[in-house]
Design an enzyme around this catalytic site. Structure first.
Site, PDB file in Angstrom:
ATOM      1  N   VAL A 143      -2.777  -9.570  -4.773  1.00  0.00           N
ATOM      2  CA  VAL A 143      -3.171 -10.194  -3.506  1.00  0.00           C
ATOM      3  C   VAL A 143      -4.626 -10.617  -3.629  1.00  0.00           C
ATOM      4  O   VAL A 143      -5.482  -9.818  -4.024  1.00  0.00           O
ATOM      5  CB  VAL A 143      -3.015  -9.237  -2.310  1.00  0.00           C
ATOM      6  CG1 VAL A 143      -3.406  -9.950  -1.007  1.00  0.00           C
ATOM      7  CG2 VAL A 143      -1.592  -8.714  -2.209  1.00  0.00           C
ATOM      8  N   PHE A 175       3.870  -4.715  -7.815  1.00  0.00           N
ATOM      9  CA  PHE A 175       4.419  -5.804  -7.003  1.00  0.00           C
ATOM     10  C   PHE A 175       3.830  -7.157  -7.387  1.00  0.00           C
ATOM     11  O   PHE A 175       4.447  -8.201  -7.182  1.00  0.00           O
ATOM     12  CB  PHE A 175       4.128  -5.538  -5.520  1.00  0.00           C
ATOM     13  CG  PHE A 175       2.666  -5.577  -5.182  1.00  0.00           C
ATOM     14  CD1 PHE A 175       2.049  -6.774  -4.834  1.00  0.00           C
ATOM     15  CD2 PHE A 175       1.898  -4.427  -5.227  1.00  0.00           C
ATOM     16  CE1 PHE A 175       0.688  -6.817  -4.539  1.00  0.00           C
ATOM     17  CE2 PHE A 175       0.545  -4.452  -4.930  1.00  0.00           C
ATOM     18  CZ  PHE A 175      -0.064  -5.651  -4.589  1.00  0.00           C
ATOM     19  N   ASP A 199       7.826   1.575   4.421  1.00  0.00           N
ATOM     20  CA  ASP A 199       6.626   1.925   3.648  1.00  0.00           C
ATOM     21  C   ASP A 199       5.395   1.962   4.551  1.00  0.00           C
ATOM     22  O   ASP A 199       4.360   1.370   4.233  1.00  0.00           O
ATOM     23  CB  ASP A 199       6.409   0.946   2.493  1.00  0.00           C
ATOM     24  CG  ASP A 199       5.449   1.499   1.431  1.00  0.00           C
ATOM     25  OD1 ASP A 199       5.198   2.721   1.440  1.00  0.00           O
ATOM     26  OD2 ASP A 199       4.953   0.707   0.609  1.00  0.00           O
ATOM     27  N   SER A 243      -3.854  -5.081  -6.329  1.00  0.00           N
ATOM     28  CA  SER A 243      -2.860  -5.419  -7.346  1.00  0.00           C
ATOM     29  C   SER A 243      -2.043  -4.180  -7.658  1.00  0.00           C
ATOM     30  O   SER A 243      -2.449  -3.053  -7.372  1.00  0.00           O
ATOM     31  CB  SER A 243      -3.538  -5.942  -8.623  1.00  0.00           C
ATOM     32  OG  SER A 243      -4.385  -4.945  -9.173  1.00  0.00           O
ATOM     33  N   GLY A 244      -0.868  -4.413  -8.221  1.00  0.00           N
ATOM     34  CA  GLY A 244       0.012  -3.300  -8.563  1.00  0.00           C
ATOM     35  C   GLY A 244       1.266  -3.825  -9.217  1.00  0.00           C
ATOM     36  O   GLY A 244       1.316  -4.973  -9.680  1.00  0.00           O
TER      37      GLY A 244
END
Length: 381
Positions: free
Chosen positions: A39, A36, A150, A33-34
């Site tokens: 997941v 963004f 990235d 997680s972050g």
């Protein structure tokens, strides 16, 4: 499987055909997680394996670049988009995009950490396997006009038992148009190409090559090659290894860069920071990738021709993962099953990339085929 109350049933759009269908999956655990989003790992009903579900907040002002690009590309070393759907929260006026993705058990970062915790080095053959598949994915991606922007160990998914690698996370990816500027603050800091550090807004897919080179070096060292805590420190770390760039090199990286007062750092050499298991061929390849001037930096498709990968071209080469108990040897994962689009990137390089023993297994006659124009991803993103 647990009771049906945990199941989520959704009407989704197939990532390949665009057709609508209904699927059910059971969420299992959070993978990451972050900023963004999140997941999760999930069990897809009716299939034996897992999928990854990536949920990201949509910005209404923009088309979702990640979705557009993932629908446009297809490659064995790029994570597959199985399907997608949107959810809307009326109370918050928020829309989320959910991507259903192929699942892989680990990242290159996880694999490296397994070895470093045991004070071991990743086997050279594993490094070659990961590097070849990464650059094969990049060669294809760049041929479609897409720059990933990235590349880092956390975005390289692997199955260490088979040696298979797949590139993931296209949240920063973009079709680069030479006449259009891009943001320079892109890519995770340790892996940022020097032209980005110098603030360039017109750059090429060669930034991915630099990032990938940093990953390869890290696989040998067991830690980041250029671990800067800030942009200035990042530049210091690069100069410490490669020396101070000349005014000409700076002007090529970013013609608008005016602050020529660079840190005065006593340079080491790349050889002095790389460990003894970094072979002469590996060192030569790193030198070709880690150059200040982007046009002199070797391209992803050219990387695949390098003698560093000759061991993989040996039909008798077998893969043994030292993380396995016992001495299980496996055949290498598919490395040379190039399709017509890949064979058309640089036809003159095909025989340097592909070993003769795979020619008959290809869909085309490598000695006599008509190259195609590789389909470009949509730049309207």
């Amino acid at each position: 499987m647990s009771d049906d109350s945990h199941l989520e049933t959704k009407v989704v759009t197939d990532g390949t055909t665009g057709e609508k269908k209904t699927i059910s999956y059971e969420p299992c655990r959070v993978l990451g997680s972050g900023s963004f989003g999140v997941v999760i790992q999930a069990k897809l009903v009716g299939t034996p394996g897992f999928i990854a579900v990536k949920r990201v907040l949509q910005d209404k002002r923009y088309k979702n670049r990640e979705l557009q690009i993932m629908r446009a590309i297809s490659h064995p070393n790029i994570i597959k988009l199985i399907a997608f759907f949107h959810t809307h929260n009326p109370s918050k006026d928020e829309t989320h995009l959910c991507l259903l993705l192929e699942y892989m058990p680990e990242t290159v970062f996880d694999d490296m950490r397994w070895y470093t915790r045991r004070r071991k080095s990743i086997p050279n053959l594993s490094i070659k396997l990961y590097a070849f598949q990464l650059f094969r994915a990049l060669a294809y991606l760049h041929s479609t006009g897409v720059c990933h922007r990235d590349i880092k160990p956390q975005n390289l998914l692997v199955d260490y038992k088979t040696g298979i690698l797949k590139l993931c996370d296209f949240g920063s990816a973009k079709v680069l148009v030479p006449s259009e500027p891009n943001v320079s603050y892109i890519c995770s800091r340790y892996y940022r190409a020097p032209e980005l550090v110098f603030g360039a807004t017109h750059y090429t897919t060669k930034i991915d090559v630099w990032s990938a080179a940093c990953v390869i070096a890290e696989l040998f060292i067991g830690r980041p090659l250029f671990p800067g805590d800030s942009s200035v420190e990042q530049l210091v770390e690069i100069i410490r290894v490669l020396g101070t760039p000349s005014y000409h090199e700076i002007s090529v990286m970013n013609p608008n860069y005016v602050n020529h007062s660079l840190p005065n750092v006593r340079p080491h050499t790349l050889e002095s920071v790389m460990p003894h298991n970094c072979t002469k061929n590996a060192m030569d390849l790193l030198h070709k990738m880690l150059t200040y001037v982007p046009s002199k930096r070797i391209s992803a498709i050219e990387v695949l021709t390098h003698p560093f990968f000759d061991e993989l071209r040996d039909p008798n080469c077998m893969y043994h993962c030292s993380r396995d108990e016992g001495t299980i040897e496996r055949h290498l994962p598919p490395l040379f099953n190039f399709n017509l689009a890949e064979l058309s990137i640089r036809p003159n390089l095909n025989k340097a990339i592909l070993p003769p023993h795979v020619y008959e297994s290809l869909d085309v006659d490598i000695n006599n085929f008509e190259p195609i124009v590789v389909k470009q991803a949509d730049a309207d993103s």
